[in-house]
Design a protein around this motif. Structure first.
Motif, PDB file in Angstrom:
ATOM      1  N   LYS A   1       9.203  23.863  56.793  1.00  7.85           N
ATOM      2  CA  LYS A   1       8.486  22.591  56.651  1.00  7.85           C
ATOM      3  C   LYS A   1       9.083  21.694  55.558  1.00  7.85           C
ATOM      4  O   LYS A   1       9.281  20.493  55.778  1.00  7.85           O
TER       5      LYS A   1
ATOM      6  N   ASP B   1       1.854  13.721  56.417  1.00 11.08           N
ATOM      7  CA  ASP B   1       0.776  13.397  57.371  1.00 11.08           C
ATOM      8  C   ASP B   1       1.292  13.490  58.808  1.00 11.08           C
ATOM      9  O   ASP B   1       0.585  13.982  59.698  1.00 11.08           O
TER      10      ASP B   1
ATOM     11  N   ASN C   1       1.741  17.134  59.772  1.00 12.04           N
ATOM     12  CA  ASN C   1       0.459  17.858  59.828  1.00 12.04           C
ATOM     13  C   ASN C   1      -0.353  17.505  61.076  1.00 12.04           C
ATOM     14  O   ASN C   1      -1.318  18.194  61.412  1.00 12.04           O
TER      15      ASN C   1
END
Length: 274
Positions: free
Chosen positions: A42, A115, A118
């Motif tokens: 990530k 964001d 996610n």
């Protein structure tokens, strides 16, 4: 998801260059990049996406704004402005950044990218740029306005330098060699290293330089040197980085040599001994 195959290919190539490879498919004229290893890598995806926006999409967006909004239709002009803008982001033009205030580019992009990653679903990348990065591009616009102003000033400066070069080319030399000690007070010396008095300089001075260009032409150094149009100028200073030196070098080019102030004392003593 990408509407443009060009964007999709560039995005995939950019991530691949950063060691990130996942599935890339086309569906109903849209090009989809899927993050299968997101949770393992990530942070690497976050940094890669931030770099992609900074290195690719920011310049692309600015180029479009310059063309569509500011009507810079000549590509070379847009490239020069974008170069100034990028120098502001890299910290090379801190004096320009100080005029508008430093933006927290990394923070703005990091929050938006996190964001994005996610979100559990599909996102159109164009929509992400347009809506989620609205505040970011508003900040980029503030930088861009400063970059445009700087570009215009640099263009004016170059026109000014070219004009004075033309003047110098057509001016008959009044002196073969001039030595200039760039301290306070500024001293002009002839080829025999004798000080030139104010009256002598005033007699040589071309007053048109000051009357036609009172704002741009420095009356203490540039105007006297242009009026004398020496074949060779020896300029003595310990602060070669000052703007006046840059302008003198741009105008007089191969005619001028920059030396430290210690050289002038050595020359004067040597000349006196002879």
């Amino acid at each position: 998801m990408f509407k443009s195959i060009q964007d999709a290919v560039r995005f995939k190539a950019f991530l691949s260059a950063n060691g990130l490879q996942d599935s890339f498919t086309e569906r109903q004229s849209q090009f989809i990049y899927s993050f299968h290893h997101l949770f393992v890598k990530k942070e690497r995806y976050i940094q890669a996406l931030i770099r992609f926006i900074q290195d690719v999409k920011r310049n692309e967006w600015v180029d479009n704004v310059l063309y569509e909004t500011y009507k810079y239709e000549i590509e070379d002009e847009r490239i020069e402005i974008i170069t100034i803008l990028n120098q502001m982001f890299t910290g090379e033009r801190f004096e320009l950044v100080s005029l508008v205030g430093k933006m927290d580019e990394e923070d703005l992009l990091h929050e938006a990218v996190v964001d994005l990653l996610n979100f559990n679903g599909s996102v159109l990348f164009d929509s992400f740029l347009r809506f989620r990065l609205k505040n970011y591009f508003e900040s980029v616009t503030k930088y861009l306005n400063i970059a445009i102003d700087e570009y215009k000033m640099e263009q004016d400066y170059q026109m000014f330098v070219n004009m004075l070069r033309d003047y110098l080319k057509n001016r008959v030399s009044q002196k073969n060699i001039v030595h200039v000690l760039l301290e306070k007070p500024i001293l002009f010396l002839n080829e025999k290293l004798q000080e030139m008095g104010k009256d002598e300089i005033k007699e040589i001075m071309d007053r048109r330089l000051l009357s036609n260009h009172p704002v741009y032409v420095d009356s203490s150094v540039i105007a006297p040197l242009l009026s004398m149009a020496p074949i060779k100028i020896f300029l003595y200073t310990d602060e070669e980085d000052q703007p006046l030196i840059r302008t003198l070098k741009n105008i007089f080019e191969e005619r001028i040599s920059i030396l430290s102030t210690t050289h002038i004392n050595t020359l004067i003593n040597a000349y006196s001994d002879t």
